[in-house]
Design a protein around this motif. Structure first.
Motif, mmCIF file in Angstrom:
data_model
loop_
_atom_site.group_PDB
_atom_site.id
_atom_site.type_symbol
_atom_site.label_atom_id
_atom_site.label_comp_id
_atom_site.label_asym_id
_atom_site.label_seq_id
_atom_site.Cartn_x
_atom_site.Cartn_y
_atom_site.Cartn_z
ATOM 1 N N GLN A 94 0.835 -1.200 0.000
ATOM 2 C CA GLN A 94 0.000 0.000 0.000
ATOM 3 C C GLN A 94 0.872 1.254 0.000
ATOM 4 O OE1 GLN A 94 -2.978 0.175 3.066
ATOM 5 N NE2 GLN A 94 -3.169 2.392 2.910
ATOM 6 N N ASP A 95 1.861 1.313 0.900
ATOM 7 C CA ASP A 95 2.738 2.486 0.960
ATOM 8 C C ASP A 95 3.525 2.661 -0.336
ATOM 9 O OD1 ASP A 95 1.886 3.103 3.507
ATOM 10 O OD2 ASP A 95 3.599 2.140 4.491
ATOM 11 N N TYR A 96 3.993 1.549 -0.896
ATOM 12 C CA TYR A 96 4.756 1.612 -2.140
ATOM 13 C C TYR A 96 3.901 2.189 -3.279
ATOM 14 C CZ TYR A 96 7.344 0.217 -6.272
ATOM 15 O OH TYR A 96 8.007 0.234 -7.474
ATOM 16 N N VAL A 97 2.671 1.704 -3.395
ATOM 17 C CA VAL A 97 1.783 2.181 -4.465
ATOM 18 C C VAL A 97 1.447 3.654 -4.266
ATOM 19 C CG1 VAL A 97 -0.531 1.942 -5.463
ATOM 20 C CG2 VAL A 97 0.847 -0.090 -4.990
ATOM 21 N N VAL A 98 1.152 4.054 -3.033
ATOM 22 C CA VAL A 98 0.818 5.453 -2.761
ATOM 23 C C VAL A 98 2.002 6.354 -3.087
ATOM 24 C CG1 VAL A 98 0.278 7.105 -0.932
ATOM 25 C CG2 VAL A 98 -0.999 4.974 -1.097
ATOM 26 N N ARG A 99 3.210 5.973 -2.655
ATOM 27 C CA ARG A 99 4.394 6.793 -2.958
ATOM 28 C C ARG A 99 4.640 6.883 -4.453
ATOM 29 N NH1 ARG A 99 9.281 7.026 1.087
ATOM 30 N NH2 ARG A 99 8.126 7.489 2.969
ATOM 31 N N THR A 100 4.407 5.787 -5.160
ATOM 32 C CA THR A 100 4.582 5.799 -6.616
ATOM 33 C C THR A 100 3.589 6.762 -7.264
ATOM 34 O OG1 THR A 100 5.363 3.520 -6.576
ATOM 35 C CG2 THR A 100 4.601 4.366 -8.698
ATOM 36 N N LEU A 101 2.348 6.741 -6.811
ATOM 37 C CA LEU A 101 1.340 7.662 -7.350
ATOM 38 C C LEU A 101 1.685 9.113 -7.034
ATOM 39 C CD1 LEU A 101 -1.893 5.664 -6.511
ATOM 40 C CD2 LEU A 101 -0.894 6.040 -8.778
ATOM 41 N N ILE A 102 2.151 9.364 -5.816
ATOM 42 C CA ILE A 102 2.526 10.726 -5.434
ATOM 43 C C ILE A 102 3.680 11.214 -6.295
ATOM 44 C CG2 ILE A 102 3.596 12.091 -3.592
ATOM 45 C CD1 ILE A 102 1.884 10.410 -1.615
ATOM 46 N N ARG A 103 4.689 10.354 -6.502
ATOM 47 C CA ARG A 103 5.844 10.723 -7.317
ATOM 48 C C ARG A 103 5.416 11.029 -8.751
ATOM 49 N NH1 ARG A 103 9.077 6.346 -6.718
ATOM 50 N NH2 ARG A 103 8.241 5.412 -8.592
ATOM 51 N N GLU A 104 4.542 10.196 -9.304
ATOM 52 C CA GLU A 104 4.059 10.406 -10.673
ATOM 53 C C GLU A 104 3.296 11.730 -10.770
ATOM 54 O OE1 GLU A 104 3.608 9.692 -14.664
ATOM 55 O OE2 GLU A 104 4.788 8.513 -13.258
ATOM 56 N N ASP A 105 2.478 12.016 -9.775
ATOM 57 C CA ASP A 105 1.729 13.270 -9.752
ATOM 58 C C ASP A 105 2.685 14.457 -9.687
ATOM 59 O OD1 ASP A 105 -0.764 14.870 -9.477
ATOM 60 O OD2 ASP A 105 0.050 15.276 -7.477
ATOM 61 N N PHE A 106 3.731 14.354 -8.844
ATOM 62 C CA PHE A 106 4.709 15.433 -8.750
ATOM 63 C C PHE A 106 5.404 15.636 -10.091
ATOM 64 C CE2 PHE A 106 9.130 16.720 -8.394
ATOM 65 C CZ PHE A 106 8.983 17.965 -7.815
ATOM 66 N N ASP A 107 5.810 14.545 -10.747
ATOM 67 C CA ASP A 107 6.490 14.653 -12.043
ATOM 68 C C ASP A 107 5.619 15.389 -13.057
ATOM 69 O OD1 ASP A 107 8.628 13.265 -10.974
ATOM 70 O OD2 ASP A 107 8.135 11.365 -11.967
ATOM 71 N N GLU A 108 4.336 15.068 -13.081
ATOM 72 C CA GLU A 108 3.420 15.737 -14.005
ATOM 73 C C GLU A 108 3.305 17.224 -13.685
ATOM 74 O OE1 GLU A 108 -0.442 14.072 -14.681
ATOM 75 O OE2 GLU A 108 0.361 12.036 -14.659
ATOM 76 N N ARG A 109 3.157 17.548 -12.390
ATOM 77 C CA ARG A 109 3.030 18.953 -12.003
ATOM 78 C C ARG A 109 4.318 19.716 -12.272
ATOM 79 N NH1 ARG A 109 2.120 19.312 -6.411
ATOM 80 N NH2 ARG A 109 2.691 17.143 -6.201
ATOM 81 N N PHE A 110 5.462 19.082 -12.056
ATOM 82 C CA PHE A 110 6.742 19.733 -12.322
ATOM 83 C C PHE A 110 6.898 20.010 -13.812
ATOM 84 C CE2 PHE A 110 11.293 19.637 -13.299
ATOM 85 C CZ PHE A 110 11.734 20.648 -12.473
ATOM 86 N N THR A 111 6.580 19.031 -14.643
ATOM 87 C CA THR A 111 6.665 19.213 -16.095
ATOM 88 C C THR A 111 5.760 20.348 -16.554
ATOM 89 O OG1 THR A 111 7.183 16.879 -16.417
ATOM 90 C CG2 THR A 111 6.358 18.071 -18.333
#
Length: 79
Positions: A30-47
């Motif tokens: 659960q923690d791994y999936v949530v962190r992966t989603l958060i990281r992906e969201d950050f990458d999109e917002r940064f781009t």
């Protein structure tokens, strides 16, 4: 910030891979999936932020799309 339940149906091979990736990091699936989603969201917002900045200031001087490079650009101390 509140929390909500998200239920997913995934095949056993994917779950096994997620378990291995999570175990390597000492995390629950659960923690791994949530962190992966958060990281992906950050990458999109940064781009998106970089794209919006380039629209405002123009492309970076070292970018192939850059012009003559005579425009003054704020660097915020970033070299």
């Amino acid at each position: 910030m509140g929390s909500t339940v998200l239920s997913l149906r995934i095949d056993s091979e994917l779950l096994d891979r997620l378990k291995r990736h999570a175990a390597k990091r000492g995390m629950s699936v659960q923690d791994y999936v949530v962190r992966t989603l958060i990281r992906e969201d950050f990458d999109e917002r940064f781009t998106t932020a970089v794209e919006e900045t380039e629209k405002f200031y123009g492309p970076a001087a070292d970018s192939p799309a850059a012009g003559a490079g005579d425009q003054v650009r704020p660097s915020a101390g970033i070299a």
